[in-house]
Design an enzyme around this catalytic site. Structure first.
Site, PDB file in Angstrom:
ATOM      1  N   ILE A 154      22.750 -19.859  56.593  1.00 41.03           N
ATOM      2  CA  ILE A 154      24.155 -20.296  56.550  1.00 41.03           C
ATOM      3  C   ILE A 154      24.932 -19.523  55.486  1.00 41.03           C
ATOM      4  CG2 ILE A 154      25.685 -22.268  56.137  1.00 41.03           C
ATOM      5  CD1 ILE A 154      23.342 -24.056  57.217  1.00 41.03           C
ATOM      6  N   ASP A 180      20.348 -16.550  44.607  1.00 39.97           N
ATOM      7  CA  ASP A 180      19.274 -17.111  45.432  1.00 39.97           C
ATOM      8  C   ASP A 180      17.956 -16.772  44.740  1.00 39.97           C
ATOM      9  OD1 ASP A 180      17.338 -17.615  47.622  1.00 39.97           O
ATOM     10  OD2 ASP A 180      19.100 -17.670  48.907  1.00 39.97           O
ATOM     11  N   THR A 224      28.690 -27.878  51.627  1.00 38.98           N
ATOM     12  CA  THR A 224      28.257 -28.271  52.977  1.00 38.98           C
ATOM     13  C   THR A 224      26.725 -28.338  53.014  1.00 38.98           C
ATOM     14  OG1 THR A 224      28.238 -25.973  53.712  1.00 38.98           O
ATOM     15  CG2 THR A 224      30.247 -27.237  54.185  1.00 38.98           C
ATOM     16  N   ARG A 251      23.908 -30.349  50.662  1.00 38.15           N
ATOM     17  CA  ARG A 251      23.518 -31.757  50.566  1.00 38.15           C
ATOM     18  C   ARG A 251      24.268 -32.359  49.382  1.00 38.15           C
ATOM     19  NH1 ARG A 251      22.187 -31.539  54.982  1.00 38.15           N
ATOM     20  NH2 ARG A 251      20.172 -31.923  55.980  1.00 38.15           N
ATOM     21  N   ASP A 281      31.563 -31.761  52.485  1.00 35.50           N
ATOM     22  CA  ASP A 281      31.144 -32.276  53.789  1.00 35.50           C
ATOM     23  C   ASP A 281      29.980 -33.242  53.618  1.00 35.50           C
ATOM     24  OD1 ASP A 281      31.268 -32.298  56.684  1.00 35.50           O
ATOM     25  OD2 ASP A 281      29.303 -31.316  56.624  1.00 35.50           O
ATOM     26  N   GLU A 303      25.985 -40.784  50.636  1.00 35.97           N
ATOM     27  CA  GLU A 303      26.628 -40.902  51.953  1.00 35.97           C
ATOM     28  C   GLU A 303      25.894 -41.816  52.937  1.00 35.97           C
ATOM     29  OE1 GLU A 303      26.369 -36.639  53.014  1.00 35.97           O
ATOM     30  OE2 GLU A 303      25.197 -37.240  54.762  1.00 35.97           O
ATOM     31  N   HIS A 356      30.115 -35.264  56.903  1.00 37.26           N
ATOM     32  CA  HIS A 356      28.906 -34.537  57.322  1.00 37.26           C
ATOM     33  C   HIS A 356      29.054 -34.033  58.766  1.00 37.26           C
ATOM     34  CE1 HIS A 356      24.420 -34.109  56.133  1.00 37.26           C
ATOM     35  NE2 HIS A 356      24.744 -33.170  57.022  1.00 37.26           N
TER      36      HIS A 356
HETATM   37  P1  NAI Z   1      17.858 -21.430  54.649  1.00 39.13           P
HETATM   38  O1  NAI Z   1      16.495 -21.938  54.363  1.00 39.13           O
HETATM   39  O2  NAI Z   1      18.043 -20.379  55.673  1.00 39.13           O
HETATM   40  O3  NAI Z   1      18.547 -20.926  53.287  1.00 39.13           O
HETATM   41  C1  NAI Z   1      18.441 -21.621  52.075  1.00 39.13           C
HETATM   42  C2  NAI Z   1      18.429 -20.601  50.959  1.00 39.13           C
HETATM   43  O4  NAI Z   1      18.407 -21.315  49.721  1.00 39.13           O
HETATM   44  C3  NAI Z   1      17.197 -19.694  50.978  1.00 39.13           C
HETATM   45  O5  NAI Z   1      17.592 -18.335  50.963  1.00 39.13           O
HETATM   46  C4  NAI Z   1      16.415 -20.090  49.724  1.00 39.13           C
HETATM   47  O6  NAI Z   1      15.726 -18.995  49.129  1.00 39.13           O
HETATM   48  C5  NAI Z   1      17.534 -20.603  48.836  1.00 39.13           C
HETATM   49  N1  NAI Z   1      17.058 -21.485  47.773  1.00 39.13           N
HETATM   50  C6  NAI Z   1      16.156 -22.489  47.856  1.00 39.13           C
HETATM   51  N2  NAI Z   1      15.974 -23.058  46.646  1.00 39.13           N
HETATM   52  C7  NAI Z   1      16.771 -22.396  45.778  1.00 39.13           C
HETATM   53  C8  NAI Z   1      17.030 -22.519  44.396  1.00 39.13           C
HETATM   54  N3  NAI Z   1      16.398 -23.449  43.640  1.00 39.13           N
HETATM   55  N4  NAI Z   1      17.919 -21.672  43.823  1.00 39.13           N
HETATM   56  C9  NAI Z   1      18.533 -20.718  44.563  1.00 39.13           C
HETATM   57  N5  NAI Z   1      18.330 -20.547  45.879  1.00 39.13           N
HETATM   58  C10 NAI Z   1      17.463 -21.389  46.483  1.00 39.13           C
HETATM   59  O7  NAI Z   1      18.705 -22.734  55.021  1.00 39.13           O
HETATM   60  P2  NAI Z   1      20.082 -22.805  55.820  1.00 39.13           P
HETATM   61  O8  NAI Z   1      19.801 -22.923  57.274  1.00 39.13           O
HETATM   62  O9  NAI Z   1      20.988 -21.736  55.352  1.00 39.13           O
HETATM   63  O10 NAI Z   1      20.632 -24.233  55.347  1.00 39.13           O
HETATM   64  C11 NAI Z   1      20.963 -24.481  53.985  1.00 39.13           C
HETATM   65  C12 NAI Z   1      21.177 -25.970  53.795  1.00 39.13           C
HETATM   66  O11 NAI Z   1      22.371 -26.375  54.458  1.00 39.13           O
HETATM   67  C13 NAI Z   1      20.088 -26.869  54.435  1.00 39.13           C
HETATM   68  O12 NAI Z   1      18.965 -27.006  53.590  1.00 39.13           O
HETATM   69  C14 NAI Z   1      20.803 -28.169  54.615  1.00 39.13           C
HETATM   70  O13 NAI Z   1      20.616 -28.977  53.472  1.00 39.13           O
HETATM   71  C15 NAI Z   1      22.279 -27.760  54.724  1.00 39.13           C
HETATM   72  N6  NAI Z   1      22.833 -28.051  56.051  1.00 39.13           N
HETATM   73  C16 NAI Z   1      23.970 -28.819  56.151  1.00 39.13           C
HETATM   74  C17 NAI Z   1      24.522 -29.106  57.386  1.00 39.13           C
HETATM   75  C18 NAI Z   1      25.783 -29.902  57.521  1.00 39.13           C
HETATM   76  O14 NAI Z   1      26.102 -30.355  58.639  1.00 39.13           O
HETATM   77  N7  NAI Z   1      26.547 -30.124  56.469  1.00 39.13           N
HETATM   78  C19 NAI Z   1      23.888 -28.634  58.612  1.00 39.13           C
HETATM   79  C20 NAI Z   1      22.742 -27.770  58.397  1.00 39.13           C
HETATM   80  C21 NAI Z   1      22.227 -27.516  57.163  1.00 39.13           C
END
Ligand code: NAI
Length: 334
Positions: free
Chosen positions: A155, A174, A233, A235, A259, A264, A296
């Site tokens: 994302i 990251d 967006t 958590r 979001d 929530e 959300h």
């Molecule tokens: P992803 O796994 O592709 O990317 C997450 C990134 O965060 C990774 O590159 C990872 O290395 C990095 N990361 C993890 N821990 C870290 C830390 N301590 N410090 C720095 N970077 C760190 O996940 P994606 O698909 O991009 O989703 C991200 C988040 O978005 C999900 O975990 C979810 O919580 C949230 N989300 C929210 C939605 C909504 O409707 N508001 C819908 C879908 C996801």
């Protein structure tokens, strides 16, 4: 397989029913979210299918186990609401939808930026009251501004591309660097502190883990540029909401687009319009003209709903065949 689908609304029932024409599972659509109190509704089902605000703690998982549940098929990417150690101990597999539409979420993050910056939410309310004044609606050009992307996974990367399209400079943070951020977008990775210090807009795209919980706290907010905008967006608990209220009250933070909210559960996705809101922090956040909260809904596009439904049902079919597709492993949370 018999699947108890918790926390369903018209939009996800429609998407799941359509996708199920291919998979032929027996779906029981239930309105309550999955918690210790509602877990017994799963009796007679081998699978449960909860959404993001289910509470899959030890107590809930035990009841599921006693009810005959063997697999939890999450309709989400995030799994911070599941006690994975308890699931492992009880022999319940946990599956998820790792990717359904990074575009849906990234585009919503950008929608929050545009609305807040150009005060669209205020202008909408104003002209409906025949108030055509422009006082207080001044925004800024996105072109040339610095956007800090925290978490450059699926994302975050899409969000960075969109901001780059506006002519923004991309700063990133990251634990795992994505080379495209530098080579394709001309962005730069930096420390969290420098990202906070230099960004005009900060957008959060990391999962919620013990390390990221309250990463945006009082100290982080103090480092940010005066007038900066923060977008979440990811958590809710990535941000300490009380610290956010203080930074907004002090006029230090320019705007917040949320979001997600750390408390929530039981509020978002519900129509509480006839009730008294009991969460004082959320109520206070809703009083700020420079705060825009959505419930959300960043995932809520036709494409994402279709992909969530298809992957969830495919995960369950694979499980029936003894294949653990998209399983969440305990070590991933560390
Ligand atoms: P992803 O796994 O592709 O990317 C997450 C990134 O965060 C990774 O590159 C990872 O290395 C990095 N990361 C993890 N821990 C870290 C830390 N301590 N410090 C720095 N970077 C760190 O996940 P994606 O698909 O991009 O989703 C991200 C988040 O978005 C999900 O975990 C979810 O919580 C949230 N989300 C929210 C939605 C909504 O409707 N508001 C819908 C879908 C996801």
């Amino acid at each position: 397989m018999k699947v108890a689908v918790f926390d369903t609304h018209n939009y996800d029932q429609a998407a799941l029913a359509e996708a199920n024409e291919e998979f032929h599972h027996e779906l029981s659509f239930l309105e309550p979210r999955l918690t210790e109190k509602t877990a017994a509704l799963a009796l007679g089902h081998e699978a449960v299918c909860p959404f993001v605000n289910g509470q899959l703690d030890d107590a809930t998982l035990r009841i599921l186990k006693e009810s005959g549940v063997r697999v939890v098929a999450l309709r989400s990417a995030g799994y911070n609401h599941v006690d994975l150690a308890a699931a492992e101990r009880l022999g319940i597999s946990v599956l998820r939808v790792p990717e359904y539409s990074p575009h849906a979420v990234a585009e919503h993050a950008v929608a929050l930026v545009l609305a807040l910056n150009r005060k669209v939410h205020r202008a909408y309310a104003r002209v409906r009251d025949w108030n055509f004044s422009l006082e207080g609606l001044v925004g800024f050009d996105l072109f040339g501004k610095t956007v800090g992307i925290i978490g450059t996974g699926r994302i975050g990367y899409v969000a960075a591309r969109i901001f780059r399209g506006f002519g923004c400079r991309v700063l990133a943070h990251d634990v795992l660097e994505n080379p495209s951020i530098v080579s394709e977008l001309g962005g730069a990775y930096t420390s969290l502190r420098d990202l906070y210090r230099e960004s005009d807009i900060i957008s959060l795209h990391v999962p919620l883990t013990p390390k990221t919980r309250h990463m945006v706290n009082r100290e982080a907010l103090a480092v940010m540029k005066r007038g900066a905008m923060i977008i979440n967006t990811g958590r809710g608990a990535l941000i300490d909401s009380r610290a956010l209220v203080s930074a907004l009250k002090a006029g230090h933070l320019g705007a917040a687009g949320l979001d997600v909210y750390e408390e929530e559960e039981g509020i978002f996705f519900e129509d509480l319009s006839s009730e008294v809101l009991q969460d004082d922090v959320l109520a206070r956040l809703l009083t700020f003209p420079n705060v825009l909260i959505t419930s959300h809904q960043a995932f809520l596009t036709h494409e994402a709903l279709h992909n969530i439904a298809t992957t969830t049902l495919r995960n369950i079919t694979a499980f029936e065949q003894g294949i653990l597709e998209n399983e969440v492993h305990r070590r991933r949370t560390s």
